[in-house]
Scaffold this motif. Structure first.
Motif, short mmCIF file in Angstrom:
data_model
loop_
_atom_site.label_atom_id
_atom_site.label_comp_id
_atom_site.label_asym_id
_atom_site.label_seq_id
_atom_site.Cartn_x
_atom_site.Cartn_y
_atom_site.Cartn_z
N UNK A 140 -58.54 -0.90 44.06
CA UNK A 140 -57.93 -0.81 42.73
C UNK A 140 -56.49 -0.32 42.80
N UNK A 141 -56.20 0.59 43.72
CA UNK A 141 -54.82 1.05 43.88
C UNK A 141 -53.94 -0.13 44.29
N UNK A 142 -54.43 -0.93 45.26
CA UNK A 142 -53.64 -2.09 45.71
C UNK A 142 -53.43 -3.07 44.57
N UNK A 143 -54.48 -3.26 43.79
CA UNK A 143 -54.39 -4.19 42.66
C UNK A 143 -53.31 -3.71 41.68
N UNK A 144 -53.28 -2.40 41.46
CA UNK A 144 -52.30 -1.86 40.53
C UNK A 144 -50.90 -1.95 41.11
N UNK A 145 -50.77 -1.77 42.41
CA UNK A 145 -49.47 -1.92 43.07
C UNK A 145 -48.98 -3.34 42.85
N UNK A 146 -49.91 -4.29 42.97
CA UNK A 146 -49.58 -5.69 42.74
C UNK A 146 -49.07 -5.89 41.31
N UNK A 147 -49.75 -5.27 40.35
CA UNK A 147 -49.33 -5.36 38.95
C UNK A 147 -47.93 -4.80 38.76
N UNK A 148 -47.70 -3.68 39.42
CA UNK A 148 -46.39 -3.02 39.27
C UNK A 148 -45.30 -3.93 39.79
N UNK A 203 -56.55 6.34 42.45
CA UNK A 203 -57.15 6.69 43.73
C UNK A 203 -58.30 7.67 43.51
N UNK A 204 -58.11 8.57 42.56
CA UNK A 204 -59.13 9.60 42.34
C UNK A 204 -60.29 9.10 41.49
N UNK A 205 -60.01 8.22 40.54
CA UNK A 205 -61.06 7.87 39.59
C UNK A 205 -61.46 6.40 39.66
N UNK A 206 -60.89 5.65 40.58
CA UNK A 206 -61.33 4.29 40.82
C UNK A 206 -61.21 3.39 39.61
N UNK A 207 -62.27 2.69 39.33
CA UNK A 207 -62.27 1.65 38.30
C UNK A 207 -61.92 2.22 36.93
N UNK A 208 -62.36 3.46 36.66
CA UNK A 208 -62.10 4.04 35.33
C UNK A 208 -60.60 4.27 35.14
N UNK A 209 -60.00 4.84 36.18
CA UNK A 209 -58.57 5.11 36.12
C UNK A 209 -57.79 3.81 36.02
N UNK A 210 -58.25 2.81 36.75
CA UNK A 210 -57.56 1.52 36.76
C UNK A 210 -57.52 0.93 35.36
N UNK A 263 -63.43 2.95 49.27
CA UNK A 263 -63.15 1.52 49.47
C UNK A 263 -62.70 0.91 48.15
N UNK A 264 -63.53 1.12 47.10
CA UNK A 264 -63.21 0.53 45.80
C UNK A 264 -61.89 1.10 45.27
N UNK A 265 -61.68 2.39 45.44
CA UNK A 265 -60.46 3.01 44.93
C UNK A 265 -59.22 2.40 45.58
N UNK A 266 -59.32 2.19 46.91
CA UNK A 266 -58.18 1.60 47.62
C UNK A 266 -57.89 0.22 47.06
N UNK A 269 -49.92 7.42 38.08
CA UNK A 269 -50.97 6.44 37.78
C UNK A 269 -51.76 6.10 39.03
N UNK A 270 -51.03 5.87 40.12
CA UNK A 270 -51.69 5.46 41.35
C UNK A 270 -52.59 6.57 41.87
N UNK A 271 -52.12 7.80 41.75
CA UNK A 271 -52.94 8.94 42.18
C UNK A 271 -54.21 8.99 41.34
#
Lengths: 403, 222, 295
Positions: free
Chosen positions: A359-367, A385-392, A354-357, A380-382
């Motif tokens: 954060x992915x959407x948030x990053x898509x928004x940034x892009x 998706x895999x590491x959630x908040x840390x990756x974000x 849930x959280x990963x999705x 980056x998005x992958x």
């Protein structure tokens, strides 16, 4: 970037755990031999009030508790002149209390502790004092290194090595357990295992070596030895096997007595305590959310059992949020170990998705907002998706090369 | 070309380099001087048991020294590049920009390796004279993360110095600080024995971090 | 003639602040182009884009056939770059810096550098950081001469130079460029003496390009006319015939690309009474100020 993710996976969860700390409750549990019942004593440090409850959960007055557990409360009872003459038909001799009482506390961290693999071998027959050398059971022989010169005492080493060779000791020693201090009632040498997991007791008596091979059951391997300094010298040590079974090494013929405790697990139960009285032995161990006490009689047969279990962390709401927010986390050591280790934990259930999705959407928004190209940011998005908040966080700190 | 690059880096750090060698080796020697005087008061066997049983670490004087040296070398190398944005000159050199950045980092790593090796040799060499092999082995395991923290500090200093944007600078400083903290979590002698390899990998990963800053500099975010 | 630099549709913003939009210019081989403008009009921005330190919002620069975003080491070796304030590795001395740079350029002309250094009153061991601005400019110039690049990019080299050094620098540079057929791109906010150097000029104002033409053409077509008016409240509309004007009491300074008779008939058509109409000769600096205004 990978380094950043790893660091963040330690730091953020640590901050979280500190912020939303679950207060631990550690009541004292007493066993009453007279009533065959457990009493719980909690102490409120703010109000300085001790509350004692019986096994039914009723609050009982202090006096009643003192009388029910005369051994643990002998101090109060003797002062009041109310100490009983006998317990369960056994005559009580206050003088004999101490010699047959013992206490051992084993933390899981003791089992994996950095070791210098050198130890001082004292003389068990003379007055307690530090020897002038340290002992090493090396690859080929036993060596004593003189502290003053940092050189091997060849003569003494030779004498000990001969004894070890006679017992077919397999060099080098694996485990060495002893009490390297003079602050003890007596010295009882060291308990060692060799490279083939054979179990030995090593001592020095009047300068002479003593080595006794301890008979063990088939397939037995020692995990941990906690030597005892019980005054009566009735037992040598408390022993934990590789299979997490508990034993008492009796000084009577080096008998290894298996205790009827089968659910101790040092990976989980970071604390284990033995409390021995002339009348019973209490084995007490606890984990984050579990407390178990086994009371054994004088022949180490089960008398009674206490068990209390709280919800594990992962089922508390803070724990659930933790699992959702952080897909995994890094700790520098397993629970209560003395080593720094990299321990990755996580991906236990699927709530992190849930959280990963998000954060992915948030990053898509940034892009989209920064008018970057998706093609360059798929990786980056992958990663998010895999590491959630840390990756974000990492991805946004270390932007991709994009021309 | 790398010869010229190393020449430039050497001019920048040579003072700091010799200072680090003197201080690094000096402190190591001083530490053993202190131990020698302590051994005059305490019997050696008592001293040994203090080390073995009471988690006494006889080389604490050492602890933050590599960190300081790493930081110093890093600053000496990268601050002159950033004053007046001299990094423009470096990036304008007729070599690949990333290669230029990595050459500077490589030079720093080499310098640190030399300084740290000297310190380590003195540390181990004299230590072996006083103490049995086992003690020194554990001591080496214990100081390894301290030395690694020196390299980490160097990389972080470079990354933070070259980074053109303050916002990121602070972020890097925080991440870097937390990273450095990892090397000093527990300092029971020998407790890093299973972690040193992993830390080494992390430090190596960090070594290329300067490229992110160079990349952003070249994009012109200032 | 071959273009060494071609900039197409350059657009750049800092945040939401526009620097310029759709800037186009070329530099022909062997010519000297001056980018003139007041402080903060985007001169250094252009240089940064040219050298690949800045990615423009849109548009591109082609230098010696390569996009400036990704210059190859070879092309970089063909660009001599003088940073604003003559920034160099100031922790080196003149001997060390020569040794450093010579390692990068196969065709390094050591004599060119030391010839120039010989004229400076510095000791070989003196650190560049202890030198005067003029001396530093000569070191920077010497290094570029030794590098012997195809294109020289000079960012505001006149800054901080006293008149003697400025003149020296300009004359040396022009002689060198013309003799060797080098292409030069320079920016400056000090216009004095600049006409001695440049062939073509671009004049920047905030957000826009005012002039992009050969200096000779600019100097011969851009004119200043002064006259007195009786009504001191008179205002002119900019953009048509009038490029810019200044009013000092009743005297009008009018800047235009038009000829005297065109201006006079323009004034007449507006019904403005004037007297003492005359053309005033201008230097490049005067023209620059006339064009961009004093503020």
């Amino acid at each position: 970037m990978a380094a950043a993710i790893i660091i963040l996976s330690n730091v953020i969860p640590t901050i979280y755990r500190t912020l939303f700390k679950v207060p631990g409750q550690y009541p004292s549990i007493y066993y009453s031999l007279l009533k065959d019942e457990f009493f719980t004593s909690t102490y409120d440090y703010e109000l300085s009030i001790q509350t004692i409850k019986n096994s039914k959960g009723e609050v009982i007055p202090e006096d009643e508790f003192h009388k029910a557990c005369p051994i643990e409360n002998s101090f109060f009872l003797i002062k009041k002149g109310e100490f009983p003459d006998s317990i369960s038909g056994m005559k009580i001799d206050v003088e004999k209390f101490r010699p047959e009482s013992d206490y051992a506390s084993i933390r899981s961290s003791f089992m994996s502790m950095p070791s210098y693999r050198l130890f001082p071998l004292m003389d068990s027959k003379t007055a307690l004092r530090f020897p002038h050398d340290v002992c090493r059971i090396g690859k080929k022989r036993v060596e004593f290194i003189l502290a003053e010169t940092n050189k091997v005492d060849e003569e003494k080493s030779e004498i000990f090595t001969r004894i070890f060779n006679n017992e077919n000791f397999n060099y080098p020693a694996k485990l060495m357990a002893g009490i390297p201090t003079v602050m003890k009632p007596y010295d009882n040498g060291w308990f060692i295992t060799d490279s083939k997991d054979l179990f030995y007791h090593m001592k020095m008596e009047n300068g002479k070596p003593y080595l006794k091979k301890i008979e063990t059951p088939e397939g037995f391997k020692v995990k941990y030895v906690s030597p005892s300094t019980i005054e009566s010298r009735s037992i040598h040590a408390y022993v934990i096997s590789e299979e997490n079974k508990l034993y008492i090494l009796s000084s009577l013929d080096y008998g290894l007595i298996e205790l009827p405790v089968y659910d101790y697990n040092p990976e989980k139960h970071y604390s284990l305590m033995f409390r021995k009285t002339p009348y019973f032995t209490k084995v007490d161990f606890s984990s984050f959310n579990q407390r178990k006490i086994y009371v054994l009689d004088r022949n180490y047969k089960l008398l009674n059992k206490f068990e209390k279990e709280n919800k594990p962390y992962s089922e508390l709401s803070v724990g659930k949020a933790f699992a959702t927010l952080f897909p995994f986390n890094l700790r520098f050591g397993e629970n209560h170990h003395s080593y720094i280790k990299f321990v990755f934990n996580g991906y236990n259930n699927f709530s992190w998705i849930v959280a990963s999705v998000i954060f992915v959407l948030l990053n898509v928004f940034f892009i989209i907002r920064k008018k970057r190209r998706f093609k360059n940011n798929i990786l980056d998005l992958v990663l998010i998706a895999a590491t959630g908040i840390f990756g974000f966080i990492a991805v946004n700190l270390f932007p991709n090369k994009e021309y | 070309m790398w010869k010229s690059m190393f020449y430039k880096e050497w001019i920048k750090i040579r003072l700091v380099f010799w200072l680090s060698v003197i201080v690094g080796v000096g402190v190591t020697l001083a530490m053993y001087m202190i131990i020698r005087s302590e051994l005059a008061d305490t019997p050696v066997n008592h001293y040994l048991w203090k080390i073995m049983n009471r988690d006494f670490v006889f080389f604490t004087l050492f602890k933050f020294l590599p960190l300081g040296i790493g930081l110093l070398i890093g600053l000496a190398q990268f601050i002159p590049e950033m004053t007046e944005k001299r990094i423009k000159l470096t990036l304008h050199l007729p070599i690949n920009e990333e290669k230029a950045g990595l050459q500077m980092v490589a030079f720093g790593v080499m310098s640190l390796t030399i300084i740290f090796s000297l310190m380590f040799l003195v540390f181990i060499g004299i230590g072996r004279y006083y103490f049995p092999y086992e003690i020194i082995r554990v001591a080496a395991i214990t100081v390894a993360p301290w030395f690694m923290s020196g390299f980490a500090a160097f990389f972080i200093a470079g990354m933070v110095a070259i980074e053109p944007i303050w916002k990121y600078r602070i972020a890097y400083l925080v991440i870097g600080g937390l990273f450095i903290k990892m090397f000093f979590i527990l300092w029971k002698a020998g407790s890093y024995i299973y972690a040193n390899g992993f830390f080494l990998i992390l430090v190596v990963l960090f070594s290329i971090s300067i490229l992110f800053s160079i990349y952003r500099f070249r994009k012109g975010e200032m | 003639m071959e273009n060494i630099v071609e900039c197409r549709n350059l657009t750049h913003y800092y945040g939401n602040k526009m620097v310029y939009e759709d800037l186009n210019f070329n530099i022909k081989k062997g010519s000297i182009l001056g980018l003139l403008g007041k402080n903060g009009t985007g001169k250094t921005t252009t240089i940064n884009i040219l050298n690949g330190y800045l990615t423009p919002r849109s548009g591109e620069c082609i230098i010696l056939g390569e996009n400036s975003k990704n210059l190859s080491p070879y092309v970089k070796s063909q660009i001599g770059y003088l940073i604003e304030n003559h920034v160099q590795y100031a922790f080196m001395n003149i001997y060390q810096i020569e040794k450093f740079y010579s390692g990068f350029y196969p065709n390094w002309k050591r004599e060119a550098y030391y010839d120039l250094m010989a004229k400076l009153k510095v000791t070989p061991k003196q650190k560049i950081s202890t030198m005067s601005c003029g001396q530093r400019s000569q070191v920077a110039l010497g290094l570029i001469l030794a590098q012997d690049p195809e294109l020289l990019v000079l960012d505001d080299f006149t800054m901080g130079l006293d008149p003697g050094y400025r003149r020296l620098f300009i004359d040396y540079l022009r002689n060198y460029a013309k003799a060797e057929g080098k292409t030069v791109f320079t920016t400056s906010h000090i216009i004095q003496d600049m006409e001695r150097l440049i062939d073509e000029c671009i004049v920047f104002d905030y957000n826009k390009v005012l002039v992009y033409m050969p200096v000779k053409e600019f100097m011969s077509t851009f004119k200043q006319f002064n006259f007195e008016v009786t009504n001191p409240d008179v205002e002119f509309e900019k953009g048509g015939l009038v490029e810019n004007y200044e009013k000092i009491d009743s005297t009008i300074e009018l800047y235009t690309y038009s000829r005297a008779n065109e201006v006079e008939s323009y004034l007449a058509s507006l019904g403005i009474a004037y007297s003492n109409f005359r053309e005033v000769p201008m230097t490049l600096e005067d023209a620059f100020i006339g064009l961009t205004g004093k503020y």
